[in-house]
Design a protein around this motif. Structure first.
Motif, short mmCIF file in Angstrom:
data_model
loop_
_atom_site.label_atom_id
_atom_site.label_comp_id
_atom_site.label_asym_id
_atom_site.label_seq_id
_atom_site.Cartn_x
_atom_site.Cartn_y
_atom_site.Cartn_z
N GLU A 1 0.87 -1.17 0.00
CA GLU A 1 0.00 0.00 0.00
C GLU A 1 0.90 1.22 0.00
OE1 GLU A 1 -2.42 0.78 3.46
OE2 GLU A 1 -0.67 1.46 4.54
N ARG A 2 0.37 2.31 -0.53
CA ARG A 2 1.08 3.58 -0.49
C ARG A 2 0.04 4.69 -0.40
NH1 ARG A 2 -0.22 4.89 -5.33
NH2 ARG A 2 0.54 4.38 -7.34
N TYR A 3 0.40 5.73 0.31
CA TYR A 3 -0.50 6.87 0.45
C TYR A 3 -0.32 7.81 -0.73
CZ TYR A 3 -2.37 5.74 5.00
OH TYR A 3 -3.05 5.13 6.02
N GLU A 4 -1.42 8.19 -1.35
CA GLU A 4 -1.43 9.20 -2.40
C GLU A 4 -1.37 10.58 -1.78
OE1 GLU A 4 -1.96 9.03 -6.14
OE2 GLU A 4 -0.78 7.36 -5.36
N ASN A 5 -2.05 10.75 -0.67
CA ASN A 5 -2.07 11.99 0.10
C ASN A 5 -2.45 11.59 1.53
OD1 ASN A 5 -5.00 11.86 0.19
ND2 ASN A 5 -4.94 12.60 -1.93
N VAL A 6 -2.78 12.52 2.38
CA VAL A 6 -3.00 12.18 3.78
C VAL A 6 -4.29 11.38 4.02
CG1 VAL A 6 -1.60 14.04 4.71
CG2 VAL A 6 -4.03 14.43 4.27
N VAL A 7 -5.20 11.34 3.07
CA VAL A 7 -6.47 10.64 3.30
C VAL A 7 -6.73 9.50 2.32
CG1 VAL A 7 -7.60 12.62 4.37
CG2 VAL A 7 -7.77 12.30 1.90
N SER A 8 -5.95 9.41 1.28
CA SER A 8 -6.19 8.41 0.24
C SER A 8 -4.98 7.49 0.09
CB SER A 8 -6.46 9.13 -1.09
OG SER A 8 -6.59 8.21 -2.13
N LYS A 9 -5.26 6.19 0.00
CA LYS A 9 -4.15 5.26 -0.21
C LYS A 9 -4.49 4.29 -1.32
CE LYS A 9 -5.44 2.24 3.65
NZ LYS A 9 -4.95 1.66 4.90
N ILE A 10 -3.45 3.74 -1.92
CA ILE A 10 -3.57 2.78 -3.01
C ILE A 10 -3.11 1.42 -2.49
CG2 ILE A 10 -2.80 2.13 -5.33
CD1 ILE A 10 -4.42 4.72 -5.29
N GLY A 11 -3.96 0.42 -2.64
CA GLY A 11 -3.61 -0.95 -2.26
C GLY A 11 -3.30 -1.76 -3.50
N THR A 12 -2.27 -2.58 -3.43
CA THR A 12 -1.86 -3.43 -4.54
C THR A 12 -1.93 -4.88 -4.09
OG1 THR A 12 -0.39 -1.68 -5.34
CG2 THR A 12 -0.02 -3.90 -6.22
N PHE A 13 -2.53 -5.71 -4.93
CA PHE A 13 -2.71 -7.14 -4.64
C PHE A 13 -2.27 -7.94 -5.86
CE2 PHE A 13 -5.57 -4.97 -1.86
CZ PHE A 13 -5.65 -5.75 -0.72
N ASN A 14 -1.81 -9.15 -5.61
CA ASN A 14 -1.55 -10.11 -6.67
C ASN A 14 -2.66 -11.14 -6.67
OD1 ASN A 14 0.84 -9.18 -7.80
ND2 ASN A 14 2.14 -10.36 -6.42
N ILE A 15 -3.09 -11.50 -7.86
CA ILE A 15 -4.02 -12.61 -8.03
C ILE A 15 -3.26 -13.68 -8.79
CG2 ILE A 15 -6.20 -13.37 -9.03
CD1 ILE A 15 -7.16 -10.45 -8.77
N HIS A 16 -2.93 -14.77 -8.10
CA HIS A 16 -2.19 -15.88 -8.70
C HIS A 16 -3.19 -16.88 -9.24
CE1 HIS A 16 1.49 -14.39 -6.84
NE2 HIS A 16 0.85 -14.34 -5.69
N ILE A 17 -3.11 -17.17 -10.53
CA ILE A 17 -4.01 -18.12 -11.19
C ILE A 17 -3.18 -19.35 -11.54
CG2 ILE A 17 -5.49 -18.49 -13.19
CD1 ILE A 17 -5.66 -15.27 -13.15
N LEU A 18 -3.49 -20.43 -10.87
CA LEU A 18 -2.73 -21.67 -11.00
C LEU A 18 -3.58 -22.68 -11.74
CD1 LEU A 18 -0.44 -23.70 -10.12
CD2 LEU A 18 -1.76 -24.06 -8.05
N SER A 19 -3.04 -23.20 -12.83
CA SER A 19 -3.73 -24.24 -13.59
C SER A 19 -2.79 -25.44 -13.68
CB SER A 19 -4.10 -23.72 -14.98
OG SER A 19 -4.93 -24.62 -15.64
N THR A 20 -3.33 -26.62 -13.42
CA THR A 20 -2.48 -27.81 -13.37
C THR A 20 -3.09 -28.96 -14.17
OG1 THR A 20 -3.57 -28.73 -11.42
CG2 THR A 20 -1.74 -27.22 -11.03
N THR A 21 -2.23 -29.85 -14.58
CA THR A 21 -2.66 -31.11 -15.18
C THR A 21 -1.65 -32.18 -14.78
OG1 THR A 21 -3.16 -32.29 -17.23
CG2 THR A 21 -1.47 -30.60 -17.36
N SER A 22 -2.14 -33.37 -14.53
CA SER A 22 -1.24 -34.45 -14.15
C SER A 22 -0.55 -35.05 -15.38
CB SER A 22 -2.00 -35.54 -13.39
OG SER A 22 -3.06 -36.04 -14.17
#
Length: 147
Positions: A51-72
């Motif tokens: 996360e990082r603050y844009e200003n004193v009242v607003s912040k930006i959150g960053t997330f990863n979405i890991h998409i895992l696909s498998t086959t045997s």
């Protein structure tokens, strides 16, 4: 705010992939990977990144979405189909997030998409895409102070 958002994000993505949960190091654990690959299914893991603050009242959150696909199977045709399945799932998640309104009330911005794992193991084949997303947070009380 971040905890509530992550929980809501996971529940929203479950509408596309029932096997969605917080990321708890599954991609780093050989025994866990064996179980996931033997399952031969798709999985989504949500990870808070920063996360990082844009200003004193607003912040930006960053997330990863890991998409895992498998086959045997280690056969080339099955591996290629597995890649297509992961890309298709990513596109469905992107669409779901574009049309969802989560409690933070700001849009979710998709950022980079990259391959973070692509390998044949003793147990089969695994392909992982990671989509980075960002969103803004603003306390409701801060909105009221502006008016």
């Amino acid at each position: 705010m971040l905890v509530e958002f992550e929980k809501e994000l996971i529940e929203t993505i479950k509408g596309v992939c029932k096997n969605t949960s917080p990321y708890l190091g599954e991609l780093e654990n050989k025994d866990e990977m064996e179980l996931l690959i033997k399952g031969g299914d798709s999985f989504v893991f949500v990870e808070f990144l920063s996360e990082r603050y844009e200003n004193v009242v607003s912040k930006i959150g960053t997330f990863n979405i890991h998409i895992l696909s498998t086959t045997s199977s280690k056969q080339q045709s099955y591996r290629q189909e597995n890649i297509y399945r992961a890309i298709d799932l990513c596109e469905k998640i992107d669409k779901k997030l574009r049309t969802s309104e989560l409690n933070n009330e700001f849009r979710i911005e998709p950022k980079t998409l990259k391959v973070t794992h692509n390998s044949i193991t003793d147990y089969g084949y695994m392909y992982v895409l990671t989509r980075e997303i960002q969103t803004e947070f603003l306390e409701k009380s801060e909105w009221l102070k502006e008016g």
